[in-house]
Design a protein around this motif. Structure first.
Motif: not given
Lengths: 378, 378
Positions: A116-119, A144-148, B95-97
Motif C-alpha cells: 500500500v502506498p505509505s510514504h 508499504d509499496d516500497r515507493r513503487i 523527508p526525515k521527519d
C-alpha cells in the motif's frame, strides 16, 4: 486541443509492466491503490467525481495479469470505457459493507503481501475502520509499496510530457492576457475569477488550483485566498496556476506590475529570472535535486529557511521530488519538474517565479514559455 | 457577495464546544484531524493549497482548551489570521521527519485516547508509515472518533446555511444563462468550459465540480468527463455543479433540451420535478433519510438498484447522510441535503434532477431556486 484524449492501451501496459517488474523485485503479491492519481495512472479512469468523498474506489495490481477494479457501480460505465476488463462493483455507499468484502476477495485472489502506498505525499483513501476490517477479513499481510507507484510515476512518457506541455501552453496564452483583467481598483478576488475564465477560454478543462498575491514590492505568502482589496498603482501582482488538460497539470506563475514598477521589484524579478536560468542549466541527468536547489539559491540569495524551490509535476499539481537542500533524488530523463526560486524583497514580503521543465537525455528543456527578465507592466 | 467572508470567532467556539462535549461523553483525550474540511471546520483555514499532496496538515483538538495547529511553515501566515493562537510549524516537506515529532508532542500534551475520524467518507491524510511512527512515538492509544466530527458538521449554523444559499444563487444565475452557451454543433466539452466561466462571472470563487451529460432522452451516466462530440437538435443536456463560495458548496443540476423536446424527455422531467416535490414535502425533523428516499422513489418509479437520491451538502460536495433505502439517519433542523431523483428513460439512459434544501423546525425550505415542471428549451 490537437492531442487525442487519453492514452493508447500500450501506455497502460507499459506502466503496468514497470510496476510488476518492481513488485517482483520486492516480493509483493499485489498493490492496493485507493487515490485518484494512483487509480488513473494504471487505468485512465478520469472523472471529477472524486470531489465527492462518499465512495471509496479500489484498484488491485496483481503480481501477474491485469489490474482488477473494485468500484462503486456508479462508475461502472466509465471504467468500462478504459482498457480494464475485470471490473467488480457494489452499490455504494453501503453503510454495512462499503466494498470491503469484494475487495478482500480480489486481494485474496492476487495473494499477498499487499503493498500500500505509505510514504511521502501518499494517503489511504478509505475509512481507517474499513482498512482494519479489510486486513482482518482478507487474512493477508499488508506492507508499504516500497515507493513503487511513485517511482513509476516520476518518469513521464513522451505522451505524458506532451500533455503537460499542452497545459503549459494554455496557461501561457492566459498569462499573455493578464492585461485584460488587472487594473487599479479591481479586487484581487475579481482578478482570480477572471483569470480562471481566461484559462478556460484558452482551453483548460478545469482549474483545480489558483493562487497569487499582490502588494508593493511583492506579497506576504503564496497560499492565501484572494481578498476583496483592490489593486493599486505599483502593486506587484503574481498569479500561479495549476490548470488541467486531459488530466495533466501545468504549474507556473507570472509577476506583473500595475502601472509602473519600483526599483526593488524590478531588480527582484531580474534576479528570479537569473536564478531560474541557473536552475535550468543545472538540471540534467545525474544531478541531484539538492544541486539544482543550490544553483538557484546561490543566485536568489536564499538559505535553507527559504524552503523548497520547485518540485515534480504531472497528474498532480505537485508530486515527487522537492528542489530542496535535503532532497538527494537523482534527476533522470523524463522527470518533469518546476523551478520556483523565491526572493525576499522587504520584511514579510517575497516574490516568487516559476517555470516548468523536463529532464532530457542531454540536459533539460522548458515546457512553459520562459519569461524574460523585465517585469511586465500592465 | 454581500455576506462577509469567514465567520466570527463565536462560530468556531461553538463548534469546538459541541465537539468537546461529545469528546467528554466518549472519554477521548484528543481528536486528530488531517483533512481540509476537518481542519477548516474548527479553524477557518481556507486555501486551495490542499490541492498539493506534498505536505500534511494537522489539527489537535484537546479535551479542554483551544485547538493546536501543527502545520508546514508555508501556512503559518494564513493560519495566524484565523482565531488560533497555538500554531506550531516545521519546514515541510522534511523527508526525515515530516511533522511527526512535533505532532506527537502536541498529542502527548493533550493526552489520549486520540480519536481519529475513521468511518464513512473519512480518510487519514498523512502517509501510513508516518501514522505508524506517530503511534509508536507518542505512546498514546489511538481509536476512532466516534463520528464526533461528522456529527458536528451535519447540523449547519445559520451562517453556514446563508453561505450555501448564496452559492446556490450563484449557480441559479448561471443556469439561467445556459441558453448563451448551448446550441447544436457546440461540443459538450466546450459547454462545460463555458458553464464554468458563467459560474465564475456570477460570483463563484471556484468550480471544484462540474458534471453532466447529453443525448436524446437523457444520458448514460453522470460522472463521465465531457467529450468533443457536438450537441444535436433534440439532445437533453444536463449540467450538475458544485460551485464554491467562501468555502461552501451548492450541488444541483438543470436539464434543458436543444431545440425541441420529445414526449419521453418531457414526461421524465415532469416526473422528476414531481418526485423532488415529494421529497421536499417528506423532508422534516424526525423523518428518516430512507423515508425521504421512499417518497421520491415512489413517484420516480425507482427501486433500490437506482441507488441514493440525495445526500448531505456543505463544506464538501457530498457529506453526511445518503437518501437511500439503507440509511436510517433521522433528519434534524439545520441539516442541508440534496434531493436528487433519477428516472430511467430508455435502455442505458437516465435523467436526473437535483435541488438543495435545509431542514427547518417546521419542515424544510429550498435553498436552490426550484425548477418548474416544464423542460426548458434552449
Amino acid at each position: 486541443m490537437s492531442l487525442p484524449r487519453g492514452f493508447d492501451v500500450a501506455e497502460y501496459r507499459d506502466r503496468l509492466a514497470r510496476a510488476q517488474g518492481r513488485m517482483a523485485d520486492a516480493g509483493l503479491g499485489a498493490l492496493l491503490l485507493t487515490t485518484e492519481p494512483e487509480v488513473r495512472y494504471f487505468t485512465g479512469f478520469l472523472t471529477r467525481f472524486w470531489e465527492s468523498p462518499s465512495r471509496p474506489w479500489f484498484l488491485v495490481l496483481p503480481a501477474q495479469g491485469d489490474p482488477v477494479a473494485v468500484i462503486p457501480s456508479i462508475g461502472a460505465a466509465l471504467m468500462d470505457r478504459t482498457w480494464l476488463r475485470d471490473i467488480r462493483t457494489w452499490a455504494a455507499p453501503d453503510p454495512k459493507d462499503d466494498g470491503v468484502s469484494l475487495l478482500a476477495e480480489a486481494l485474496r485472489e492476487a495473494g499477498g503481501p499487499v503493498g500500500v502506498p505509505s510514504h511521502g505525499e501518499t494517503h489511504l483513501r478509505m475509512p481507517l475502520a474499513d482498512f482494519d476490517r479489510l486486513k482482518a477479513q482478507s487474512g493477508l499481510v499488508f506492507t508499504d509499496d516500497r515507493r513503487i507507484v511513485a517511482g513509476c510515476r516520476a518518469i513521464k512518457s513522451a505522451a505524458e510530457i506532451a500533455r503537460i506541455e499542452a497545459a503549459c501552453a494554455v496557461a501561457g496564452r492566459a498569462f499573455d492576457r493578464v492585461g485584460e483583467i488587472a487594473a487599479p481598483g479591481v479586487s484581487l478576488a475579481q482578478v482570480f475569477r477572471q483569470f480562471q475564465r481566461l484559462l478556460l477560454e484558452e482551453g483548460a478543462d478545469w482549474v483545480p488550483y489558483l493562487a497569487g498575491g499582490a502588494g508593493p514590492e511583492g506579497y506576504a505568502d503564496v497560499i492565501s485566498p484572494a481578498t476583496d482589496a483592490p489593486l493599486v498603482q505599483g502593486d506587484v501582482l503574481m498569479l500561479d496556476t495549476g490548470a488541467v488538460l486531459d488530466g495533466y497539470f501545468c504549474d507556473f506563475d507570472r509577476n506583473v506590475v500595475i502601472g509602473s514598477a519600483g526599483a526593488v521589484a524590478r531588480a527582484a524579478h531580474a534576479r528570479l529570472i537569473e536564478a531560474t536560468q541557473a536552475g535550468l542549466e543545472a538540471a540534467r541527468p545525474g544531478v541531484r535535486a539538492c544541486d539544482v536547489w543550490r544553483a538557484m539559491a546561490r543566485v536568489a540569495g536564499a538559505d535553507e529557511a527559504a524552503g523548497r524551490m520547485g518540485h515534480g509535476l504531472g497528474m498532480q499539481l505537485t508530486e515527487g521530488l522537492s528542489l530542496s537542500a535535503a532532497d538527494e533524488t537523482v534527476l533522470c530523463p523524463g522527470m518533469v519538474i518546476t523551478l520556483e526560486p523565491v526572493v525576499r524583497t522587504a520584511p514579510g514580503r517575497i516574490m516568487v517565479h516559476e517555470e516548468n521543465i523536463v529532464i532530457t537525455e542531454g540536459g533539460s528543456r522548458a515546457l512553459s514559455p520562459l519569461s524574460g527578465a523585465d517585469l511586465r507592466v500592465v
